[in-house]
Design a protein around this motif. Structure first.
Motif, PDB file in Angstrom:
ATOM      1  N   GLY A 151       0.730  -1.279  -0.010  1.00  0.00           N
ATOM      2  CA  GLY A 151      -0.040  -0.158  -0.163  1.00  0.00           C
ATOM      3  C   GLY A 151       0.912   1.173  -0.231  1.00  0.00           C
ATOM      4  O   GLY A 151       0.286   2.173  -0.576  1.00  0.00           O
ATOM      5  N   GLN A 152       1.954   1.353   0.828  1.00  0.00           N
ATOM      6  CA  GLN A 152       2.779   2.500   0.748  1.00  0.00           C
ATOM      7  C   GLN A 152       3.478   2.651  -0.461  1.00  0.00           C
ATOM      8  O   GLN A 152       3.515   3.872  -1.182  1.00  0.00           O
ATOM      9  N   ILE A 153       4.034   1.518  -1.286  1.00  0.00           N
ATOM     10  CA  ILE A 153       4.599   1.577  -2.591  1.00  0.00           C
ATOM     11  C   ILE A 153       3.538   2.192  -3.344  1.00  0.00           C
ATOM     12  O   ILE A 153       4.161   3.015  -4.394  1.00  0.00           O
ATOM     13  N   VAL A 154       2.511   1.447  -3.823  1.00  0.00           N
ATOM     14  CA  VAL A 154       1.487   1.989  -4.503  1.00  0.00           C
ATOM     15  C   VAL A 154       1.158   3.537  -4.297  1.00  0.00           C
ATOM     16  O   VAL A 154       1.285   4.100  -5.404  1.00  0.00           O
ATOM     17  N   GLN A 155       1.063   3.977  -3.289  1.00  0.00           N
ATOM     18  CA  GLN A 155       0.630   5.310  -3.115  1.00  0.00           C
ATOM     19  C   GLN A 155       1.924   6.065  -3.538  1.00  0.00           C
ATOM     20  O   GLN A 155       1.816   7.306  -4.102  1.00  0.00           O
ATOM     21  N   GLN A 162      -3.586  -1.955 -12.359  1.00  0.00           N
ATOM     22  CA  GLN A 162      -3.326  -3.078 -13.342  1.00  0.00           C
ATOM     23  C   GLN A 162      -1.914  -3.393 -13.311  1.00  0.00           C
ATOM     24  O   GLN A 162      -1.455  -4.238 -14.003  1.00  0.00           O
ATOM     25  N   ASN A 163      -1.096  -2.456 -12.976  1.00  0.00           N
ATOM     26  CA  ASN A 163       0.313  -2.778 -12.793  1.00  0.00           C
ATOM     27  C   ASN A 163       0.701  -3.352 -11.574  1.00  0.00           C
ATOM     28  O   ASN A 163       2.189  -3.657 -11.337  1.00  0.00           O
ATOM     29  N   VAL A 164      -0.177  -3.559 -10.705  1.00  0.00           N
ATOM     30  CA  VAL A 164       0.210  -4.606  -9.464  1.00  0.00           C
ATOM     31  C   VAL A 164       0.220  -5.940 -10.127  1.00  0.00           C
ATOM     32  O   VAL A 164      -0.904  -6.489 -10.174  1.00  0.00           O
ATOM     33  N   ALA A 186      -8.449  -9.910  -2.300  1.00  0.00           N
ATOM     34  CA  ALA A 186      -8.517  -9.155  -0.905  1.00  0.00           C
ATOM     35  C   ALA A 186      -7.624  -8.007  -0.938  1.00  0.00           C
ATOM     36  O   ALA A 186      -7.917  -6.872  -0.411  1.00  0.00           O
ATOM     37  N   LEU A 187      -6.550  -8.096  -1.605  1.00  0.00           N
ATOM     38  CA  LEU A 187      -5.617  -7.020  -1.710  1.00  0.00           C
ATOM     39  C   LEU A 187      -6.236  -5.798  -2.566  1.00  0.00           C
ATOM     40  O   LEU A 187      -6.272  -4.579  -2.125  1.00  0.00           O
ATOM     41  N   ALA A 188      -7.076  -6.213  -3.642  1.00  0.00           N
ATOM     42  CA  ALA A 188      -7.704  -5.067  -4.487  1.00  0.00           C
ATOM     43  C   ALA A 188      -8.695  -4.468  -3.777  1.00  0.00           C
ATOM     44  O   ALA A 188      -8.904  -3.224  -3.837  1.00  0.00           O
ATOM     45  N   ALA A 189      -9.426  -5.072  -2.601  1.00  0.00           N
ATOM     46  CA  ALA A 189     -10.140  -4.555  -1.833  1.00  0.00           C
ATOM     47  C   ALA A 189      -9.561  -3.600  -1.003  1.00  0.00           C
ATOM     48  O   ALA A 189     -10.611  -2.636  -0.273  1.00  0.00           O
ATOM     49  N   GLU A 190      -8.292  -3.498  -0.771  1.00  0.00           N
ATOM     50  CA  GLU A 190      -7.532  -2.366   0.103  1.00  0.00           C
ATOM     51  C   GLU A 190      -7.041  -1.509  -0.806  1.00  0.00           C
ATOM     52  O   GLU A 190      -6.049  -0.538  -0.277  1.00  0.00           O
ATOM     53  N   GLY A 191      -7.409  -1.559  -2.172  1.00  0.00           N
ATOM     54  CA  GLY A 191      -6.675  -0.575  -2.954  1.00  0.00           C
ATOM     55  C   GLY A 191      -5.309  -0.851  -3.508  1.00  0.00           C
ATOM     56  O   GLY A 191      -4.626   0.054  -4.099  1.00  0.00           O
ATOM     57  N   GLU A 197     -15.318  -6.355 -11.218  1.00  0.00           N
ATOM     58  CA  GLU A 197     -16.484  -6.241 -10.719  1.00  0.00           C
ATOM     59  C   GLU A 197     -17.424  -7.278 -11.204  1.00  0.00           C
ATOM     60  O   GLU A 197     -17.417  -7.883 -12.402  1.00  0.00           O
ATOM     61  N   ALA A 198     -18.064  -8.093  -9.983  1.00  0.00           N
ATOM     62  CA  ALA A 198     -19.023  -9.295 -10.496  1.00  0.00           C
ATOM     63  C   ALA A 198     -20.053  -8.649 -11.365  1.00  0.00           C
ATOM     64  O   ALA A 198     -20.510  -9.642 -12.347  1.00  0.00           O
ATOM     65  N   ALA A 199     -20.498  -7.614 -11.139  1.00  0.00           N
ATOM     66  CA  ALA A 199     -21.748  -7.238 -12.109  1.00  0.00           C
ATOM     67  C   ALA A 199     -21.132  -7.063 -13.493  1.00  0.00           C
ATOM     68  O   ALA A 199     -21.938  -7.385 -14.446  1.00  0.00           O
ATOM     69  N   ARG A 200     -20.104  -6.349 -13.682  1.00  0.00           N
ATOM     70  CA  ARG A 200     -19.477  -6.328 -14.937  1.00  0.00           C
ATOM     71  C   ARG A 200     -19.185  -7.592 -15.690  1.00  0.00           C
ATOM     72  O   ARG A 200     -19.411  -7.988 -16.843  1.00  0.00           O
TER      73      ARG A 200
END
Length: 278
Positions: A151-155, A162-164, A186-191, A197-200
């Motif tokens: 999370g720190q690195i991404v920020q 899409q680059n993680v 689970a990580l995607a849910a934390e950003g 998305e399931a609906a998509r």
């Protein structure tokens, strides 16, 4: 006059709090003129690559501190605590290049060592079984430490979801890590990273059976548009590995590498959520 003399310290203090304008700065025996910064520059770091060690921590630490292979970070399966915080090993400074990705590609980039940060997770990977492979899970404490670090690195670098990626995503012909049990959703849910998305997905599936076959070329074109390294002249086995890497990441329940309707729907959903070049 006395009133102005009283105001002078306040005016001086206010002036000291203003930002220092760009200009020459001393750097040893040189003056660096910084008043004309170029617009043609960006962050070196564009990707975050997740690996597993395929071995225990002492072996991984010894390997990753040798001359020929390295990573920026190594996270033990059970991180020790210091002052109530998990300990993570930093092996290479983030501003330096580590040798973790090898021959790799994502989108219009190759040789991702130049533009990525690599994180290794202590994990045995898998062991062969008569009917396939037995994969090893990632302990919650390890994933919790990874979540904070990633999370720190991404920020810090503004890394797009899409680059993680996993090592298998950028090098599907030779790598499988971090494997089908890695908790991407689970990580995607934390950003951290992307997830459809399931609906998509349901909308793009259009009522088709999930396992309904689709043209291989059509699915590979979608995967290439998302970022996967798809090249001309790939044989059927090489094509299967690319599809399997995608499925291992986004549909780990079935990663045989068969081109099916659900994989196509997931790919279209991802492209809609994370448009190329954005």
């Amino acid at each position: 006059m006395r009133r102005w003399l009283c105001l002078l310290p306040l005016l001086w203090l206010a002036a000291c709090q203003q930002p220092v304008p760009p200009g020459p700065a001393a750097d040893g025996a040189l003056w660096l003129e910084r008043s004309a910064p170029a617009r043609g520059a960006d962050q070196r770091v564009r990707f975050l690559v997740i690996h597993y060690t395929a071995g225990d921590f002492p072996t991984a630490l010894a390997t990753l501190t040798e001359e020929h292979v390295s990573a920026h970070y190594l996270i033990p399966a059970s991180p020790p605590q210091r002052g109530g915080k998990p300990v993570v090993w930093q092996l290479v400074p983030e501003q330096a290049r580590a040798w973790h990705a090898g021959a790799s590609g994502w989108g219009d980039r190759t040789n991702l060592n130049d533009t990525s940060i690599g994180i290794e997770l202590e994990n045995p990977g898998f062991e062969p079984r008569l009917l396939g492979q037995r994969w090893f899970r990632f302990p919650p404490a390890q994933i919790a430490a990874l979540s904070v670090l990633a999370g720190q690195i991404v920020q810090r670098y503004g890394i797009a979801p899409q680059n993680v990626v996993g090592h298998a995503d950028i090098a599907p012909q030779r790598k499988q890590d971090p494997g089908p049990l890695f908790p991407w959703q689970a990580l995607a849910a934390e950003g951290i990273g992307a997830w459809p998305e399931a609906a998509r997905v349901a909308a793009f599936l259009q009522g088709r059976p999930p396992q309904q076959p689709v043209p291989t070329a059509r699915l590979l074109a979608l995967l290439a548009a998302y970022g996967y390294p798809v090249t001309e002249g790939m044989d059927s086995e090489a094509q299967r590995r690319v599809i399997a890497a995608f499925q291992m990441h986004f549909r780990p329940a079935d990663y045989r590498g068969l081109p099916d309707a659900e994989s196509e729907a997931i790919a279209r959903a991802l492209l809609a959520q994370y448009p190329p070049g954005r």
